[in-house]
Design an enzyme around this catalytic site. Structure first.
Site, mmCIF file in Angstrom:
data_model
loop_
_atom_site.group_PDB
_atom_site.id
_atom_site.type_symbol
_atom_site.label_atom_id
_atom_site.label_comp_id
_atom_site.label_asym_id
_atom_site.label_seq_id
_atom_site.Cartn_x
_atom_site.Cartn_y
_atom_site.Cartn_z
ATOM 1 N N LYS A 86 0.765 -1.249 -0.087
ATOM 2 C CA LYS A 86 0.231 0.036 0.131
ATOM 3 C C LYS A 86 0.900 1.320 0.092
ATOM 4 O O LYS A 86 0.538 2.261 -0.595
ATOM 5 C CB LYS A 86 -1.065 0.138 1.050
ATOM 6 C CG LYS A 86 -2.040 -1.159 1.036
ATOM 7 C CD LYS A 86 -3.097 -1.086 2.080
ATOM 8 C CE LYS A 86 -3.982 -2.132 2.101
ATOM 9 N NZ LYS A 86 -4.843 -2.299 3.092
ATOM 10 N N ASP A 91 -9.831 2.327 2.184
ATOM 11 C CA ASP A 91 -9.822 1.774 3.400
ATOM 12 C C ASP A 91 -10.433 2.391 4.690
ATOM 13 O O ASP A 91 -11.383 1.975 5.499
ATOM 14 C CB ASP A 91 -8.417 1.316 4.035
ATOM 15 C CG ASP A 91 -7.664 0.196 3.197
ATOM 16 O OD1 ASP A 91 -8.712 -0.726 2.799
ATOM 17 O OD2 ASP A 91 -6.706 -0.120 3.243
HETATM 18 N N1 LIG Z 1 -11.458 -5.406 7.219
HETATM 19 C C1 LIG Z 1 -10.499 -4.857 6.552
HETATM 20 O O1 LIG Z 1 -10.981 -4.374 5.773
HETATM 21 C C2 LIG Z 1 -9.067 -4.640 6.865
HETATM 22 C C3 LIG Z 1 -8.244 -3.727 6.110
HETATM 23 C C4 LIG Z 1 -6.906 -3.718 6.622
HETATM 24 C C5 LIG Z 1 -6.286 -4.331 7.565
HETATM 25 N N2 LIG Z 1 -7.183 -5.484 8.067
HETATM 26 C C6 LIG Z 1 -6.634 -6.070 9.237
HETATM 27 O O2 LIG Z 1 -6.117 -5.224 10.281
HETATM 28 C C7 LIG Z 1 -5.019 -5.987 10.888
HETATM 29 C C8 LIG Z 1 -3.815 -4.922 11.045
HETATM 30 O O3 LIG Z 1 -3.265 -4.623 9.989
HETATM 31 P P1 LIG Z 1 -2.137 -3.725 9.609
HETATM 32 O O4 LIG Z 1 -1.967 -3.550 8.245
HETATM 33 O O5 LIG Z 1 -2.468 -2.317 10.475
HETATM 34 O O6 LIG Z 1 -0.834 -4.271 10.385
HETATM 35 P P2 LIG Z 1 0.273 -3.682 10.908
HETATM 36 O O7 LIG Z 1 0.665 -2.271 10.285
HETATM 37 O O8 LIG Z 1 1.388 -4.667 10.923
HETATM 38 O O9 LIG Z 1 0.126 -3.091 12.297
HETATM 39 C C9 LIG Z 1 -0.174 -4.337 13.604
HETATM 40 C C10 LIG Z 1 -0.650 -3.588 14.781
HETATM 41 O O10 LIG Z 1 -1.152 -4.671 15.592
HETATM 42 C C11 LIG Z 1 -0.373 -4.571 16.757
HETATM 43 N N3 LIG Z 1 -0.324 -5.956 17.124
HETATM 44 C C12 LIG Z 1 0.087 -7.028 16.551
HETATM 45 N N4 LIG Z 1 0.180 -8.227 17.299
HETATM 46 C C13 LIG Z 1 -0.359 -7.845 18.512
HETATM 47 C C14 LIG Z 1 -0.532 -8.459 19.670
HETATM 48 N N5 LIG Z 1 -0.410 -9.997 19.685
HETATM 49 N N6 LIG Z 1 -1.268 -7.884 20.671
HETATM 50 C C15 LIG Z 1 -1.510 -6.513 20.423
HETATM 51 N N7 LIG Z 1 -1.233 -5.741 19.445
HETATM 52 C C16 LIG Z 1 -0.574 -6.238 18.557
HETATM 53 C C17 LIG Z 1 0.712 -3.838 16.500
HETATM 54 O O11 LIG Z 1 1.288 -3.428 17.681
HETATM 55 P P3 LIG Z 1 2.664 -2.887 17.832
HETATM 56 O O12 LIG Z 1 2.706 -1.218 17.198
HETATM 57 O O13 LIG Z 1 3.020 -2.905 19.316
HETATM 58 O O14 LIG Z 1 3.561 -3.815 17.039
HETATM 59 C C18 LIG Z 1 0.005 -2.913 15.610
HETATM 60 O O15 LIG Z 1 -0.548 -1.603 16.342
HETATM 61 C C19 LIG Z 1 -4.808 -7.334 10.206
HETATM 62 O O16 LIG Z 1 -5.467 -8.350 10.787
HETATM 63 C C20 LIG Z 1 -5.300 -7.166 8.831
HETATM 64 O O17 LIG Z 1 -5.995 -8.330 8.272
HETATM 65 C C21 LIG Z 1 -8.572 -5.203 7.990
#
Ligand SMILES: NC(=O)c1ccc[n+]([C@@H]2O[C@H](COP(=O)([O-])OP(=O)(O)OC[C@H]3O[C@@H](n4cnc5c(N)ncnc54)[C@H](OP(=O)(O)O)[C@@H]3O)[C@@H](O)[C@H]2O)c1
Length: 296
Positions: free
Chosen positions: A86, A122
């Protein structure tokens, strides 16, 4: 990624001619991985309802720049962009809208004469899913997480006039995100004293194999709250189950995926997208995936 018909023609390859799609309009989702994406089912259902001869493919790529060149030559008209591309899409787009610029990420590309034009849908997906249930203007909203998805969610909530508080496992990221959008942040340990109207969980915790590294205190969820989890595999996350048990109104991650897709399609085609058919196909595909990990 695949054979490049353009360069085959230029180099006088075996075919001696380039390959063009002449019967179907081509669209797709490009990511790594992409094979478990639910978007093809949703988009293909939309094309069927609209009576279009169009095809939406899941495309896995090593590098986005090369993929965009190849897809441009083959004649793809529009692309959804997913993890990990992205930010690359933002950098490679010939033009982006103001929202994508604020978020620093593009999840939608449209082919134009001057290159790939980018947008971010998004954030719209997240706010549209919530707005159906709760007015956001003036609402207190807690965002759990400060990763890439949280950036879009925070932008959208602020854009709609909500009062946003961010918490995250790594406090510095919460602080940075809050500073970027001019909202508040707090340590996770402050959760017991926060009583928001809207809660949006945006971390990747709650998926199988990634348990929550934080605890939501007993009694936190209430019947007055609207709680959205953007994770959609599983569809009912442990966090949503608890919120539901407390009487909160809940929104699952498929609604965000649906609404960001509706916005993509409407932009590509310049006409309204068939919401009911897209929701039906998306939910059926998610049920088929039965807890397998899926990406937008
Ligand atoms: N529904 C939809 O349309 C949609 C769209 C986009 C994304 N998503 C989903 O959103 C989620 C996050 O995506 P992203 O792109 O934002 O990922 P990302 O940039 O890697 O960010 C991950 C986030 O999750 C936190 N995290 C990861 N593991 C954790 C745990 N075990 N306990 C607490 N916090 C944790 C991280 O915290 P730290 O900063 O402490 O590492 C960070 O805040 C994914 O599951 C993705 O599939 C859904």
């Amino acid at each position: 990624m695949w054979n490049d018909p353009g360069s085959a023609a230029e180099e006088g390859g075996a075919m001696g001619a380039s390959v063009r799609s002449v019967q179907h309009d081509l669209y797709g989702v490009v990511g790594r991985p992409a094979r478990h994406s639910l978007s093809p089912a949703m988009m293909q259902a939309a094309f069927a309802v609209l009576g279009m001869h169009a095809c939406y493919l899941a495309l896995e790529a090593e590098a986005l720049a090369e993929a965009l060149d190849a897809l441009d030559r083959v004649g793809f008209r529009g692309l959804s962009v997913t993890v990990p591309f992205k930010q690359d899409a933002f950098a490679l787009a010939c033009r982006v809208d103001a929202s994508a610029r604020s978020i620093g990420a593009v999840n939608t590309l449209r082919r134009t004469a001057s290159g790939w034009e980018g947008r971010n849908t998004d954030w719209l997906g997240a706010v549209r899913a919530l707005e159906r249930i709760v007015p956001l203007r003036g609402a207190s909203a807690l965002v759990i997480g400060a990763g890439g998805a949280a950036r879009g969610v925070v932008y959208g909530l602020m854009e709609r006039g909500a009062h946003v508080l961010i918490v995250n496992r790594t406090e510095q990221r919460a602080r940075d995100l809050a500073a970027a959008f001019g909202c508040a942040w707090a340590p996770l340990s402050d959760l017991p004293s926060v009583g928001p109207k809207v809660v949006v969980h945006t971390t990747s915790a709650g998926m199988s194999g990634n348990p929550y590294d934080f605890a939501i205190p007993e009694g936190f969820f209430t019947a007055e709250m609207v709680v959205m989890d953007i994770v959609y595999a599983p569809l009912e996350t442990p966090l949503l189950r608890r919120a539901k048990a407390a009487g909160s109104r809940v929104v699952d991650g498929l609604e965000m995926l649906l609404h960001q897709g509706i916005e993509q399609l409407a932009w590509w085609l310049n006409r309204p997208a068939p919401e009911a058919a897209m929701r039906h196909a998306l939910r059926r595909a998610a049920a088929r995936a039965q807890g397998g990990v899926s990406h937008g």
